[in-house]
Design a protein around this motif. Structure first.
Motif, PDB file in Angstrom:
ATOM      1  N   HIS A  73       0.790  -1.308   0.067  1.00  6.89           N
ATOM      2  CA  HIS A  73       0.004  -0.125   0.020  1.00  6.89           C
ATOM      3  C   HIS A  73       0.758   1.211   0.114  1.00  6.89           C
ATOM      4  O   HIS A  73       0.623   2.219  -0.635  1.00  6.89           O
ATOM      5  CB  HIS A  73      -0.993  -0.032   1.331  1.00  6.89           C
ATOM      6  N   GLU A  74       1.834   1.123   0.875  1.00  6.57           N
ATOM      7  CA  GLU A  74       2.892   2.341   0.904  1.00  6.57           C
ATOM      8  C   GLU A  74       3.495   2.704  -0.482  1.00  6.57           C
ATOM      9  O   GLU A  74       3.811   3.669  -0.925  1.00  6.57           O
ATOM     10  CB  GLU A  74       3.857   2.154   2.024  1.00  6.57           C
ATOM     11  N   ASP A  79       1.151   4.180  -2.885  1.00  9.77           N
ATOM     12  CA  ASP A  79       0.724   5.626  -2.565  1.00  9.77           C
ATOM     13  C   ASP A  79       2.037   6.362  -3.112  1.00  9.77           C
ATOM     14  O   ASP A  79       1.991   7.390  -3.705  1.00  9.77           O
ATOM     15  CB  ASP A  79       0.749   5.774  -0.935  1.00  9.77           C
ATOM     16  N   LEU A 130       2.121   6.672  -7.052  1.00  7.53           N
ATOM     17  CA  LEU A 130       1.166   7.451  -7.462  1.00  7.53           C
ATOM     18  C   LEU A 130       1.551   9.002  -7.000  1.00  7.53           C
ATOM     19  O   LEU A 130       1.069   9.697  -7.956  1.00  7.53           O
ATOM     20  CB  LEU A 130      -0.422   7.179  -6.953  1.00  7.53           C
ATOM     21  N   ASP A 131       1.966   9.235  -5.941  1.00 16.47           N
ATOM     22  CA  ASP A 131       2.298  10.428  -5.751  1.00 16.47           C
ATOM     23  C   ASP A 131       3.527  11.136  -6.527  1.00 16.47           C
ATOM     24  O   ASP A 131       3.657  12.023  -7.076  1.00 16.47           O
ATOM     25  CB  ASP A 131       2.659  10.820  -4.064  1.00 16.47           C
ATOM     26  N   GLU A 171      -8.992   8.906  -8.758  1.00 21.56           N
ATOM     27  CA  GLU A 171      -7.730   8.330  -8.024  1.00 21.56           C
ATOM     28  C   GLU A 171      -7.959   7.562  -7.009  1.00 21.56           C
ATOM     29  O   GLU A 171      -7.410   6.340  -6.668  1.00 21.56           O
ATOM     30  CB  GLU A 171      -6.583   9.347  -7.503  1.00 21.56           C
ATOM     31  N   GLN A 172      -9.016   7.826  -6.250  1.00 22.85           N
ATOM     32  CA  GLN A 172      -9.488   7.022  -5.078  1.00 22.85           C
ATOM     33  C   GLN A 172      -9.806   5.336  -5.594  1.00 22.85           C
ATOM     34  O   GLN A 172      -9.440   4.271  -5.020  1.00 22.85           O
ATOM     35  CB  GLN A 172     -10.503   7.386  -4.196  1.00 22.85           C
ATOM     36  N   ARG A 230      -6.521   3.909  -6.613  1.00 19.75           N
ATOM     37  CA  ARG A 230      -5.734   3.299  -5.485  1.00 19.75           C
ATOM     38  C   ARG A 230      -6.567   1.811  -4.901  1.00 19.75           C
ATOM     39  O   ARG A 230      -5.797   0.876  -4.578  1.00 19.75           O
ATOM     40  CB  ARG A 230      -5.838   4.315  -4.500  1.00 19.75           C
ATOM     41  N   GLU A 231      -7.745   1.833  -4.666  1.00 21.41           N
ATOM     42  CA  GLU A 231      -8.617   0.782  -4.074  1.00 21.41           C
ATOM     43  C   GLU A 231      -7.944  -0.418  -4.843  1.00 21.41           C
ATOM     44  O   GLU A 231      -7.826  -1.545  -4.317  1.00 21.41           O
ATOM     45  CB  GLU A 231      -9.796   1.009  -3.932  1.00 21.41           C
ATOM     46  N   VAL A 277      -4.407  -1.707  -4.517  1.00 18.56           N
ATOM     47  CA  VAL A 277      -4.412  -2.331  -3.465  1.00 18.56           C
ATOM     48  C   VAL A 277      -4.699  -3.723  -3.207  1.00 18.56           C
ATOM     49  O   VAL A 277      -4.169  -4.606  -2.556  1.00 18.56           O
ATOM     50  CB  VAL A 277      -4.927  -1.449  -2.080  1.00 18.56           C
TER      51      VAL A 277
END
Length: 95
Positions: free
Chosen positions: A6-7, A10, A13-14, A26-27, A30-31, A34
């Protein structure tokens, strides 16, 4: 392992956004990353076919993408060698 993945997602994407890439929905992206066992493959699939889900990638406010940063980012996160070129080509045709 799940938290580390997950990190990593993140951070990826950042960094992508810092390189000048705007991410729509984006949400959701991300989901899905993950949840994916192979998030690199899931990312490339969503980059190519995520529009029905509202997932799109384009240059941030029409500015140019930092292609060197993009290349380094994909290499740093161990994507296949062709991934960055394919992603960059999609960004150019997304307009």
């Amino acid at each position: 392992m799940g938290q580390q993945s997950h990190e990593t997602i993140d951070a990826f994407l950042d960094s992508l956004k810092r390189a000048g890439v705007k991410i729509s929905n984006e949400q959701e992206l991300r989901e899905r990353l993950v949840e994916a066992r192979l998030w690199h493959m899931a990312f490339m699939t969503l980059a190519a076919h995520g529009q029905p889900l509202g997932i799109r990638f384009e240059s941030d406010d029409g500015q140019s993408i930092d292609e060197d940063a993009l290349q380094n980012l994909f290499a740093r996160h161990s994507f296949p060698s062709s991934a960055e070129g394919n992603f960059a080509a999609r960004l150019k045709t997304a307009h």
